[in-house]
Design a protein around this motif. Structure first.
Motif, PDB file in Angstrom:
ATOM      1  N   PHE A 419      10.351 -19.556 -21.259  1.00  0.00           N
ATOM      2  CA  PHE A 419      11.642 -19.322 -21.893  1.00  0.00           C
ATOM      3  C   PHE A 419      12.699 -19.620 -20.533  1.00  0.00           C
ATOM      4  CE2 PHE A 419       8.671 -16.867 -23.632  1.00  0.00           C
ATOM      5  CZ  PHE A 419       8.773 -16.724 -25.745  1.00  0.00           C
ATOM      6  N   PHE A 420      13.907 -19.756 -21.749  1.00  0.00           N
ATOM      7  CA  PHE A 420      15.157 -21.174 -20.655  1.00  0.00           C
ATOM      8  C   PHE A 420      16.454 -20.027 -20.715  1.00  0.00           C
ATOM      9  CE2 PHE A 420      11.968 -24.380 -20.212  1.00  0.00           C
ATOM     10  CZ  PHE A 420      11.738 -24.135 -18.894  1.00  0.00           C
ATOM     11  N   SER A 421      16.520 -19.258 -20.110  1.00  0.00           N
ATOM     12  CA  SER A 421      18.647 -18.661 -20.664  1.00  0.00           C
ATOM     13  C   SER A 421      18.181 -17.485 -21.564  1.00  0.00           C
ATOM     14  CB  SER A 421      19.445 -19.702 -21.028  1.00  0.00           C
ATOM     15  OG  SER A 421      20.349 -19.006 -20.872  1.00  0.00           O
ATOM     16  N   ALA A 422      18.670 -17.920 -22.268  1.00  0.00           N
ATOM     17  CA  ALA A 422      19.592 -16.586 -23.653  1.00  0.00           C
ATOM     18  C   ALA A 422      18.048 -16.888 -23.851  1.00  0.00           C
ATOM     19  CB  ALA A 422      19.972 -16.844 -24.818  1.00  0.00           C
ATOM     20  N   GLY A 423      17.389 -18.012 -24.481  1.00  0.00           N
ATOM     21  CA  GLY A 423      16.231 -17.831 -24.508  1.00  0.00           C
ATOM     22  C   GLY A 423      15.226 -16.776 -24.677  1.00  0.00           C
ATOM     23  N   GLY A 424      15.287 -16.147 -23.434  1.00  0.00           N
ATOM     24  CA  GLY A 424      13.989 -15.424 -22.413  1.00  0.00           C
ATOM     25  C   GLY A 424      14.334 -13.732 -23.535  1.00  0.00           C
ATOM     26  N   LEU A 425      15.371 -13.601 -24.490  1.00  0.00           N
ATOM     27  CA  LEU A 425      15.451 -13.114 -25.080  1.00  0.00           C
ATOM     28  C   LEU A 425      14.406 -12.873 -26.809  1.00  0.00           C
ATOM     29  CD1 LEU A 425      18.597 -11.887 -26.134  1.00  0.00           C
ATOM     30  CD2 LEU A 425      17.559 -11.159 -24.540  1.00  0.00           C
ATOM     31  N   LEU A 426      13.605 -14.326 -26.471  1.00  0.00           N
ATOM     32  CA  LEU A 426      12.723 -14.251 -28.000  1.00  0.00           C
ATOM     33  C   LEU A 426      11.180 -14.185 -27.526  1.00  0.00           C
ATOM     34  CD1 LEU A 426      14.079 -18.296 -29.094  1.00  0.00           C
ATOM     35  CD2 LEU A 426      14.237 -16.150 -30.250  1.00  0.00           C
ATOM     36  N   ALA A 427      10.879 -13.245 -25.743  1.00  0.00           N
ATOM     37  CA  ALA A 427      10.080 -13.014 -25.258  1.00  0.00           C
ATOM     38  C   ALA A 427       9.606 -11.309 -25.091  1.00  0.00           C
ATOM     39  CB  ALA A 427       9.548 -12.783 -23.384  1.00  0.00           C
ATOM     40  N   ALA A 428      10.566 -10.799 -26.512  1.00  0.00           N
ATOM     41  CA  ALA A 428      10.258  -9.741 -26.879  1.00  0.00           C
ATOM     42  C   ALA A 428       9.091  -9.456 -27.580  1.00  0.00           C
ATOM     43  CB  ALA A 428      11.543  -9.207 -27.608  1.00  0.00           C
ATOM     44  N   ASP A 429       9.042 -10.565 -28.740  1.00  0.00           N
ATOM     45  CA  ASP A 429       7.820 -10.477 -29.495  1.00  0.00           C
ATOM     46  C   ASP A 429       6.185 -10.718 -28.447  1.00  0.00           C
ATOM     47  OD1 ASP A 429       9.861  -9.704 -31.173  1.00  0.00           O
ATOM     48  OD2 ASP A 429       9.796 -11.729 -32.877  1.00  0.00           O
ATOM     49  N   TRP A 430       6.842 -11.801 -28.303  1.00  0.00           N
ATOM     50  CA  TRP A 430       5.278 -11.899 -27.485  1.00  0.00           C
ATOM     51  C   TRP A 430       4.974 -11.183 -26.615  1.00  0.00           C
ATOM     52  CZ3 TRP A 430       3.480 -15.683 -30.022  1.00  0.00           C
ATOM     53  CH2 TRP A 430       3.840 -16.514 -30.472  1.00  0.00           C
ATOM     54  N   LEU A 431       5.848 -10.013 -25.559  1.00  0.00           N
ATOM     55  CA  LEU A 431       5.332  -8.762 -24.841  1.00  0.00           C
ATOM     56  C   LEU A 431       4.830  -7.971 -25.307  1.00  0.00           C
ATOM     57  CD1 LEU A 431       8.358  -9.489 -21.998  1.00  0.00           C
ATOM     58  CD2 LEU A 431       5.775 -10.097 -21.588  1.00  0.00           C
ATOM     59  N   ALA A 432       5.251  -7.335 -27.020  1.00  0.00           N
ATOM     60  CA  ALA A 432       5.501  -6.187 -27.327  1.00  0.00           C
ATOM     61  C   ALA A 432       3.769  -5.850 -27.951  1.00  0.00           C
ATOM     62  CB  ALA A 432       6.281  -5.623 -28.640  1.00  0.00           C
ATOM     63  N   ALA A 433       3.579  -7.433 -28.298  1.00  0.00           N
ATOM     64  CA  ALA A 433       2.465  -7.075 -29.157  1.00  0.00           C
ATOM     65  C   ALA A 433       1.571  -9.250 -28.493  1.00  0.00           C
ATOM     66  CB  ALA A 433       2.470  -7.189 -30.470  1.00  0.00           C
ATOM     67  N   PRO A 434       1.097  -8.812 -27.243  1.00  0.00           N
ATOM     68  CA  PRO A 434       0.724 -10.146 -26.744  1.00  0.00           C
ATOM     69  C   PRO A 434      -1.043 -10.332 -27.613  1.00  0.00           C
ATOM     70  CG  PRO A 434       0.094  -8.449 -25.211  1.00  0.00           C
ATOM     71  CD  PRO A 434       0.927  -7.565 -26.394  1.00  0.00           C
ATOM     72  N   PRO A 435      -0.972 -11.584 -27.869  1.00  0.00           N
ATOM     73  CA  PRO A 435      -2.917 -12.239 -28.477  1.00  0.00           C
ATOM     74  C   PRO A 435      -3.273 -12.399 -27.384  1.00  0.00           C
ATOM     75  CG  PRO A 435      -0.094 -13.648 -28.365  1.00  0.00           C
ATOM     76  CD  PRO A 435      -0.031 -12.507 -28.094  1.00  0.00           C
ATOM     77  N   PRO A 436      -4.342 -12.296 -26.987  1.00  0.00           N
ATOM     78  CA  PRO A 436      -4.954 -12.838 -26.087  1.00  0.00           C
ATOM     79  C   PRO A 436      -4.969 -13.965 -25.828  1.00  0.00           C
ATOM     80  CG  PRO A 436      -6.317 -12.761 -28.459  1.00  0.00           C
ATOM     81  CD  PRO A 436      -4.617 -11.896 -28.565  1.00  0.00           C
ATOM     82  N   TRP A 437      -4.507 -14.991 -26.010  1.00  0.00           N
ATOM     83  CA  TRP A 437      -4.447 -16.513 -26.038  1.00  0.00           C
ATOM     84  C   TRP A 437      -3.796 -17.003 -25.633  1.00  0.00           C
ATOM     85  CZ3 TRP A 437      -0.784 -18.143 -28.504  1.00  0.00           C
ATOM     86  CH2 TRP A 437       0.230 -17.451 -29.755  1.00  0.00           C
ATOM     87  N   LEU A 438      -2.910 -15.966 -24.681  1.00  0.00           N
ATOM     88  CA  LEU A 438      -1.119 -16.132 -24.533  1.00  0.00           C
ATOM     89  C   LEU A 438      -1.393 -16.155 -23.366  1.00  0.00           C
ATOM     90  CD1 LEU A 438       1.600 -17.276 -24.532  1.00  0.00           C
ATOM     91  CD2 LEU A 438       2.210 -14.618 -24.707  1.00  0.00           C
ATOM     92  N   ARG A 439      -1.255 -16.782 -22.196  1.00  0.00           N
ATOM     93  CA  ARG A 439      -2.161 -16.707 -21.065  1.00  0.00           C
ATOM     94  C   ARG A 439      -1.702 -16.686 -20.155  1.00  0.00           C
ATOM     95  NH1 ARG A 439      -7.749 -18.221 -20.361  1.00  0.00           N
ATOM     96  NH2 ARG A 439      -9.199 -18.159 -22.386  1.00  0.00           N
ATOM     97  N   CYS A 440      -0.419 -17.015 -19.880  1.00  0.00           N
ATOM     98  CA  CYS A 440       1.085 -16.683 -19.759  1.00  0.00           C
ATOM     99  C   CYS A 440       2.869 -17.366 -19.886  1.00  0.00           C
ATOM    100  CB  CYS A 440       1.062 -18.308 -18.221  1.00  0.00           C
ATOM    101  SG  CYS A 440       2.581 -17.890 -17.209  1.00  0.00           S
ATOM    102  N   LEU A 441       3.077 -15.155 -19.291  1.00  0.00           N
ATOM    103  CA  LEU A 441       4.803 -16.163 -20.430  1.00  0.00           C
ATOM    104  C   LEU A 441       6.142 -16.430 -18.543  1.00  0.00           C
ATOM    105  CD1 LEU A 441       6.124 -13.354 -22.847  1.00  0.00           C
ATOM    106  CD2 LEU A 441       7.789 -14.290 -20.874  1.00  0.00           C
ATOM    107  N   ALA A 442       6.619 -17.287 -19.005  1.00  0.00           N
ATOM    108  CA  ALA A 442       7.570 -17.934 -17.559  1.00  0.00           C
ATOM    109  C   ALA A 442       8.639 -17.400 -17.980  1.00  0.00           C
ATOM    110  CB  ALA A 442       6.273 -19.080 -17.732  1.00  0.00           C
ATOM    111  N   ALA A 443       9.292 -17.492 -17.913  1.00  0.00           N
ATOM    112  CA  ALA A 443      10.817 -17.661 -17.792  1.00  0.00           C
ATOM    113  C   ALA A 443      12.216 -17.513 -16.508  1.00  0.00           C
ATOM    114  CB  ALA A 443      11.219 -15.638 -18.043  1.00  0.00           C
ATOM    115  N   SER A 444      12.882 -18.678 -16.893  1.00  0.00           N
ATOM    116  CA  SER A 444      13.147 -19.019 -15.667  1.00  0.00           C
ATOM    117  C   SER A 444      15.169 -18.689 -16.077  1.00  0.00           C
ATOM    118  CB  SER A 444      13.965 -20.632 -15.624  1.00  0.00           C
ATOM    119  OG  SER A 444      11.831 -21.622 -15.498  1.00  0.00           O
ATOM    120  N   TYR A 445      15.997 -18.243 -14.975  1.00  0.00           N
ATOM    121  CA  TYR A 445      16.894 -17.765 -15.037  1.00  0.00           C
ATOM    122  C   TYR A 445      17.828 -17.766 -16.814  1.00  0.00           C
ATOM    123  CZ  TYR A 445      17.925 -22.253 -15.909  1.00  0.00           C
ATOM    124  OH  TYR A 445      17.134 -23.948 -16.675  1.00  0.00           O
ATOM    125  N   PRO A 446      16.384 -15.855 -16.498  1.00  0.00           N
ATOM    126  CA  PRO A 446      16.257 -15.835 -18.259  1.00  0.00           C
ATOM    127  C   PRO A 446      17.745 -15.129 -18.641  1.00  0.00           C
ATOM    128  CG  PRO A 446      14.600 -14.936 -17.660  1.00  0.00           C
ATOM    129  CD  PRO A 446      15.456 -15.217 -16.607  1.00  0.00           C
TER     130      PRO A 446
END
Length: 543
Positions: A419-446
């Motif tokens: 995720f980049f910049s304000a798109g970082g807010l979209l990471a919330a869904d994936w952190l609240a209920a992370p699926p097992p196949w999601l191996r890494c979540l990255a964010a730059s200046y979010p």
């Protein structure tokens, strides 16, 4: 003596300015709070036939009837459209335009384009008005009512009204911070339907008012301030660079989007300062680029790779070890399923911006870089066109990820989201209920929590609230040392929450980098930061 003409946003009338107008008059000025014609649904004069041109002509007649040679025109929200239109017709009668927490519209631009509520914006785009026209007087203290519509089929873009927000929903149109409960109740009670054509008819300008002095009053609790304007000017797009013109000044006002209700006295003083030409001038610094930031070249020289477009997404495919003679693109390496990295852009991005994010050097560079290292780089265009659009963007991202995982060339159990910049807010869904196949979540200046004044963002989009609460993938966070303080504060909030909840976060620091350093600061330090972050993400995909 200074004369102010005060024009409010949709659903409201001159009544919202009562306290501010009283303060201006007490200070020796004249004030004309305006109720535009047609605000009030089927019982109001003109009804749905009223359009933007009707409102411009109404203001022109008002200006013509004022004896003082020149007036200060103040426009709030939609009200700035007829204000600018009237100034274009009578530039010699206008001393200054004041844009109150609203961006200046351009020729050919309809107000619907900047409506912050995504549902209302979608209805306007689809030609849907509000058939029942519920609402009351819009200018008196009569109770709001639900009345019968004009009859016949439901109105479209040329016929009908847009209903005002329901009680408690005004934050979808701008921050209500500071508005007392009784003022909100009155806003609910007196708000009236807005003729749809006032919002959908394009503003037509001759350019006669282009040289008029202008002051932007920035309501900081609604997310605007002088520092952010400076960041926009430095980003390079011509529309933003124009804000550095010597005729333009800016003033910060520490309240929400309705200062005439939350801070009427402070607003009166700010309007007095604006009329006197006071305020901050934003300058185009030497850092300003000839090209918009999003069109600057990516800082790494990465080779082109095969790209496939599927709806909203593009897949950038790794290539085999051998390249055909003559410099032709190498064939995709299809020996085995590959991990995929989905790059999620920030925003808001105007729906008519071209090129769209996935065709910019920025996302092309990241996706090609991932593909050059053996992963499938995925880019997408999502619908984050306004601050209230995060739910739409989240829906687009979920659909994109499902499409990527269904591709036989992708290892569906090894996916990373970046995720980049304000798109970082979209990471919330994936952190609240992370699926097992999601191996890494990255964010730059979010942004990892909504910035101050972003009241239109749904509460679900707060990564800082959910990090580490449900386990989850590895996290790689890239920080820009010269980040805007509002963004940096959300990162610190996120890291503090991660520490409390036992979530490990790898940080990649670019000490001298700015927001979008990959484009603005193509230094060895920046290149090293991108390379380290990418190799870390891919390493987690291969674990």
């Amino acid at each position: 003596m200074t004369v102010y003409v005060l024009v409010s946003g949709p659903f409201t009338g001159g009544w919202v300015w009562e306290e501010t107008a009283s303060r201006l008059r007490a200070a020796g000025s004249e004030a004309y709070p305006v109720t535009l014609p047609g605000i009030g649904g089927p019982r109001s004069a003109g009804g749905p036939a009223v359009d933007l041109e009707t409102h411009i002509e109404h203001l022109v007649r008002l200006i013509d009837g004022i004896r003082t040679p020149r007036v200060v025109l103040v426009g709030h929200g939609y009200g700035l459209h007829p204000v600018v239109g009237a100034a274009d017709r009578r530039p010699e009668r206008v001393a200054r335009i004041v844009s109150l927490d609203t961006g200046l519209p351009e020729d050919g631009e309809a107000a619907a384009r900047s409506v912050p509520d995504p549902e209302a914006r979608a209805r306007l785009a689809n030609g849907d008005g509000d058939g029942d026209g519920h609402g009351g007087g819009g200018g008196g203290d009569g109770a709001r009512t639900d009345g019968a519509g004009p009859g016949g089929p439901g109105p479209g873009a040329d016929h009908g009204w847009l209903a005002p927000p329901e009680p408690g929903a005004w934050s979808r149109w701008g921050s209500t911070e500071g508005v007392p409960a009784e003022a909100l109740e009155r806003l609910d009670r007196l708000a009236a339907p807005q003729p749809v054509r006032t919002l959908t008819q394009p503003l037509r300008l001759t350019g006669a008012a282009a040289g008029l002095p202008t002051t932007g009053v920035l309501c900081t609790a609604n997310g605007s301030n002088v520092d952010l304007v400076q960041m926009l000017v430095d980003s390079g797009p011509p529309r933003f660079r124009a804000l550095a013109d010597d005729r333009i000044r800016f003033v910060d006002l520490g309240t929400g989007h309705w200062p005439m209700l939350s801070a009427p006295g402070e607003l009166a003083e700010v309007l007095r300062r604006a009329a006197a030409g006071e305020g901050h001038r934003v300058t185009a610094s030497g850092r300003t680029h000839e090209r918009p930031t999003h069109l600057l070249p990516f800082l790494l020289d990465v080779p082109e790779v095969p790209r496939e477009r599927r709806g909203r997404i593009d897949l950038h495919l790794p290539c085999g070890p051998g390249a055909p003679a003559g410099g032709a693109p190498r064939r995709p390496d299809a020996e085995r399923p590959r991990p995929a990295v989905v790059f999620v852009h920030g925003g808001p991005v105007a729906p008519d911006q071209r090129p769209t994010p996935r065709d910019t050097p920025f996302l092309l560079g990241y996706a090609r870089y991932a593909a050059s290292l053996g992963a499938i780089g995925v880019t997408l265009d999502h619908r984050l066109h306004g601050l209230a659009d995060f739910a739409l963007a989240a829906e687009d991202l979920a659909e994109a990820v499902a499409l990527v995982r269904a591709d036989p060339r992708v290892d569906a159990d090894r996916i990373a989201l970046w995720f980049f910049s304000a798109g970082g807010l979209l990471a919330a869904d994936w952190l609240a209920a992370p699926p097992p196949w999601l191996r890494c979540l990255a964010a730059s200046y979010p942004a990892l929590a909504p910035l101050p004044g972003w009241g239109a963002v749904e509460s679900r989009f707060r990564p800082a609230d959910v990090v580490g609460t449900a386990g989850g993938p590895a996290i790689v966070l890239t920080r820009a040392g010269r980040e805007h303080p509002a963004f940096a504060a959300t990162v610190e909030e996120f890291l503090a929450a991660a520490g409390r909840n036992g979530a490990e976060v790898e940080t990649v620091d670019v000490p001298h980098g700015r927001h979008s350093f990959e484009l603005l600061d193509p230094t060895e330090e920046s290149r090293a930061g991108v390379e380290r972050a990418m190799r870390s993400v891919l390493g987690h995909l291969r674990d």
